[in-house]
Design an enzyme around this catalytic site. Structure first.
Site, PDB file in Angstrom:
ATOM      1  N   GLY A  40     -14.965  13.512  68.695  1.00 28.85           N
ATOM      2  CA  GLY A  40     -14.048  13.542  69.829  1.00 28.85           C
ATOM      3  C   GLY A  40     -14.582  14.465  70.912  1.00 28.85           C
ATOM      4  O   GLY A  40     -15.476  15.286  70.658  1.00 28.85           O
ATOM      5  N   GLY A  42     -13.454  16.859  74.567  1.00 29.49           N
ATOM      6  CA  GLY A  42     -12.450  17.398  75.479  1.00 29.49           C
ATOM      7  C   GLY A  42     -13.133  17.840  76.757  1.00 29.49           C
ATOM      8  O   GLY A  42     -14.308  17.520  76.985  1.00 29.49           O
ATOM      9  N   VAL A  43     -12.409  18.602  77.597  1.00 33.86           N
ATOM     10  CA  VAL A  43     -12.967  19.006  78.884  1.00 33.86           C
ATOM     11  C   VAL A  43     -14.190  19.910  78.695  1.00 33.86           C
ATOM     12  O   VAL A  43     -15.243  19.690  79.298  1.00 33.86           O
ATOM     13  CB  VAL A  43     -11.885  19.734  79.733  1.00 33.86           C
ATOM     14  CG1 VAL A  43     -12.424  20.107  81.096  1.00 33.86           C
ATOM     15  CG2 VAL A  43     -10.646  18.863  79.865  1.00 33.86           C
ATOM     16  N   SER A  44     -14.066  20.934  77.850  1.00 31.58           N
ATOM     17  CA  SER A  44     -15.213  21.826  77.679  1.00 31.58           C
ATOM     18  C   SER A  44     -15.646  21.921  76.218  1.00 31.58           C
ATOM     19  O   SER A  44     -16.284  22.879  75.814  1.00 31.58           O
ATOM     20  CB  SER A  44     -14.881  23.224  78.220  1.00 31.58           C
ATOM     21  OG  SER A  44     -13.719  23.691  77.594  1.00 31.58           O
ATOM     22  N   SER A  45     -15.283  20.912  75.433  1.00 32.46           N
ATOM     23  CA  SER A  45     -15.695  20.968  74.027  1.00 32.46           C
ATOM     24  C   SER A  45     -16.075  19.590  73.499  1.00 32.46           C
ATOM     25  O   SER A  45     -15.653  18.563  74.032  1.00 32.46           O
ATOM     26  CB  SER A  45     -14.563  21.539  73.170  1.00 32.46           C
ATOM     27  OG  SER A  45     -13.525  20.598  73.032  1.00 32.46           O
ATOM     28  N   VAL A  47     -16.407  17.702  69.571  1.00 36.22           N
ATOM     29  CA  VAL A  47     -16.141  17.886  68.144  1.00 36.22           C
ATOM     30  C   VAL A  47     -17.060  16.952  67.362  1.00 36.22           C
ATOM     31  O   VAL A  47     -17.139  15.760  67.666  1.00 36.22           O
ATOM     32  CB  VAL A  47     -14.653  17.617  67.813  1.00 36.22           C
ATOM     33  CG1 VAL A  47     -14.396  17.759  66.307  1.00 36.22           C
ATOM     34  CG2 VAL A  47     -13.747  18.558  68.590  1.00 36.22           C
ATOM     35  N   LYS A  62     -15.824  22.159  66.316  1.00 37.07           N
ATOM     36  CA  LYS A  62     -15.509  22.066  67.750  1.00 37.07           C
ATOM     37  C   LYS A  62     -16.472  23.008  68.461  1.00 37.07           C
ATOM     38  O   LYS A  62     -16.468  24.223  68.206  1.00 37.07           O
ATOM     39  CB  LYS A  62     -14.044  22.479  67.966  1.00 37.07           C
ATOM     40  CG  LYS A  62     -13.539  22.350  69.383  1.00 37.07           C
ATOM     41  CD  LYS A  62     -12.010  22.466  69.378  1.00 37.07           C
ATOM     42  CE  LYS A  62     -11.392  22.561  70.727  1.00 37.07           C
ATOM     43  NZ  LYS A  62      -9.922  22.536  70.677  1.00 37.07           N
ATOM     44  N   ASP A 180      -5.394  21.200  67.644  1.00 36.59           N
ATOM     45  CA  ASP A 180      -5.567  21.559  69.055  1.00 36.59           C
ATOM     46  C   ASP A 180      -4.504  22.547  69.540  1.00 36.59           C
ATOM     47  O   ASP A 180      -3.586  22.191  70.293  1.00 36.59           O
ATOM     48  CB  ASP A 180      -5.592  20.299  69.944  1.00 36.59           C
ATOM     49  CG  ASP A 180      -6.134  20.623  71.325  1.00 36.59           C
ATOM     50  OD1 ASP A 180      -6.368  21.803  71.606  1.00 36.59           O
ATOM     51  OD2 ASP A 180      -6.312  19.682  72.120  1.00 36.59           O
ATOM     52  N   THR A 199       0.432  17.742  78.706  1.00 34.56           N
ATOM     53  CA  THR A 199      -0.118  16.444  79.091  1.00 34.56           C
ATOM     54  C   THR A 199       1.006  15.633  79.738  1.00 34.56           C
ATOM     55  O   THR A 199       2.119  15.574  79.176  1.00 34.56           O
ATOM     56  CB  THR A 199      -0.646  15.720  77.829  1.00 34.56           C
ATOM     57  OG1 THR A 199      -1.642  16.550  77.229  1.00 34.56           O
ATOM     58  CG2 THR A 199      -1.260  14.364  78.173  1.00 34.56           C
TER      59      THR A 199
HETATM   60  P1  ADP Z   1      -9.546  19.444  73.037  1.00 38.54           P
HETATM   61  O1  ADP Z   1      -8.906  20.786  73.210  1.00 38.54           O
HETATM   62  O2  ADP Z   1     -10.833  19.339  73.791  1.00 38.54           O
HETATM   63  O3  ADP Z   1      -8.581  18.296  73.250  1.00 38.54           O
HETATM   64  P2  ADP Z   1      -9.301  18.948  70.181  1.00 38.54           P
HETATM   65  O4  ADP Z   1      -9.220  20.105  69.250  1.00 38.54           O
HETATM   66  O5  ADP Z   1      -8.036  18.195  70.452  1.00 38.54           O
HETATM   67  O6  ADP Z   1     -10.012  19.420  71.519  1.00 38.54           O
HETATM   68  O7  ADP Z   1     -10.387  17.917  69.632  1.00 38.54           O
HETATM   69  C1  ADP Z   1     -10.761  16.762  70.385  1.00 38.54           C
HETATM   70  C2  ADP Z   1     -10.796  15.546  69.501  1.00 38.54           C
HETATM   71  O8  ADP Z   1     -11.775  15.725  68.453  1.00 38.54           O
HETATM   72  C3  ADP Z   1      -9.508  15.247  68.749  1.00 38.54           C
HETATM   73  O9  ADP Z   1      -8.587  14.572  69.564  1.00 38.54           O
HETATM   74  C4  ADP Z   1     -10.035  14.405  67.579  1.00 38.54           C
HETATM   75  O10 ADP Z   1     -10.344  13.095  67.981  1.00 38.54           O
HETATM   76  C5  ADP Z   1     -11.354  15.114  67.253  1.00 38.54           C
HETATM   77  N1  ADP Z   1     -11.133  16.153  66.214  1.00 38.54           N
HETATM   78  C6  ADP Z   1     -10.784  17.437  66.431  1.00 38.54           C
HETATM   79  N2  ADP Z   1     -10.652  18.119  65.281  1.00 38.54           N
HETATM   80  C7  ADP Z   1     -10.914  17.246  64.292  1.00 38.54           C
HETATM   81  C8  ADP Z   1     -10.900  17.329  62.841  1.00 38.54           C
HETATM   82  N3  ADP Z   1     -10.608  18.478  62.236  1.00 38.54           N
HETATM   83  N4  ADP Z   1     -11.195  16.212  62.136  1.00 38.54           N
HETATM   84  C9  ADP Z   1     -11.465  15.042  62.783  1.00 38.54           C
HETATM   85  N5  ADP Z   1     -11.492  14.894  64.113  1.00 38.54           N
HETATM   86  C10 ADP Z   1     -11.218  15.966  64.875  1.00 38.54           C
HETATM   87 MG    MG Z   2      -6.913  17.719  72.149  1.00 42.72          MG
END
Ligand code: ADP
Ligand code: MG
Length: 243
Positions: A40, A42-45, A47, A62, A180, A199
């Site tokens: 997955g 995000g803006v600055s990350s 995963v 992450k 998150d 959001t």
């Molecule tokens: P952000 O703050 O950038 O939204 P998130 O913590 O929500 O970051 O992670 C972004 C995406 O990464 C999640 O929506 C999911 O799809 C994937 N992801 C995050 N953590 C996990 C995890 N523990 N297991 C599987 N997928 C994950």
């Molecule tokens: Mg998120």
């Protein structure tokens, strides 16, 4: 002053490639883990799935960019501060079956790595897209797990502020893991929050009111309950169709 901290509804397509921190930049992480594909973004990350070398167990890492290459110095400082807050809150909320577990974390001058338990079935968002609507029984199970997690978090005087199907993950048994905590904050009794944060589709009216009217009161933990209501509505559960 109203502070804006908004994420988008799911618009970013997950991609399979992307830059990995170099092995020199992140020695400590690579000594213990081997990163794999992107799960997955995000803006600055970003995963990624990863393996712990010692145990052979899979995790999700992450990777948060604090190199400053993609933003101004003040933004990097803010990202760092927000990440420390996220770590602190994850620790405070540790030990619940339906809250994501932070297994490990590392900081280098250019990246912060948060290593989480892996949720193999991914986001509730994707599960909903796959199944289209949920049965009343499945809705009850998922909502109960979600509400138990929210109760646990609220009892610790923490408000999540970004509950939505993208931030609710599912493990191998389709059990809920709330994740998150990037917008989560401590809110003490009688304290009112004023940041416009979350959001768009899931914002409680009182969060919007804060940004629109000077004399609007702040908001509290109840905003998470509003988001839970919106989440349940998105399940489009079959019970509605059968009455
Ligand atoms: P952000 O703050 O950038 O939204 P998130 O913590 O929500 O970051 O992670 C972004 C995406 O990464 C999640 O929506 C999911 O799809 C994937 N992801 C995050 N953590 C996990 C995890 N523990 N297991 C599987 N997928 C994950
Ligand atoms: Mg998120």
């Amino acid at each position: 002053m109203v502070v804006f901290k908004m994420t988008q509804d799911k618009l970013i397509e997950d991609s399979v490639d992307g830059d990995l921190p170099s092995r020199i930049q992140a020695k400590e992480f690579y000594a213990k883990y081997e990163p794999r594909e992107i799960l997955g973004k995000g803006v600055s990350s970003t995963v990624r799935r990863c393996f712990e070398k010692k145990s052979g167990k899979e995790y999700a890492v992450k990777i948060i960019d604090i190199s400053g290459e993609k933003g101004e110095t003040y933004q990097v400082e803010q990202t760092k501060k927000d990440t420390y807050r996220e770590i602190n809150i994850l620790r405070m909320c540790a030990g619940h079956d339906h809250i994501i577990e932070l297994h490990d974390w590392f900081e280098t001058p250019t990246f912060i790595f948060l290593v989480f338990e892996l949720c193999k079935r991914g986001e509730l968002f994707d599960y909903l897209t796959e199944v289209v609507s949920l049965s009343e029984k499945r809705t009850r199970i998922i909502m109960r797990q979600l509400l138990e997690a929210v109760l646990f978090v609220h009892d610790k005087n923490i408000v999540h502020r970004d509950l939505k199907p993208e931030n609710i993950l599912l493990d191998d048994n389709l059990s809920v893991k709330v994740s998150d905590f990037g917008f989560a904050t401590v809110v003490n009794k009688d304290e009112e929050l004023t940041e416009l944060c979350g959001t768009p589709g899931y914002l409680a009216p009182e969060v919007l009111a804060v940004s629109m009217y000077d004399n609007a009161p702040g908001y509290g933990k109840e905003v998470d309950m509003w988001a839970c209501g919106v989440i349940m509505f998105t399940f489009d559960f079959q019970f509605i169709h059968s009455v």
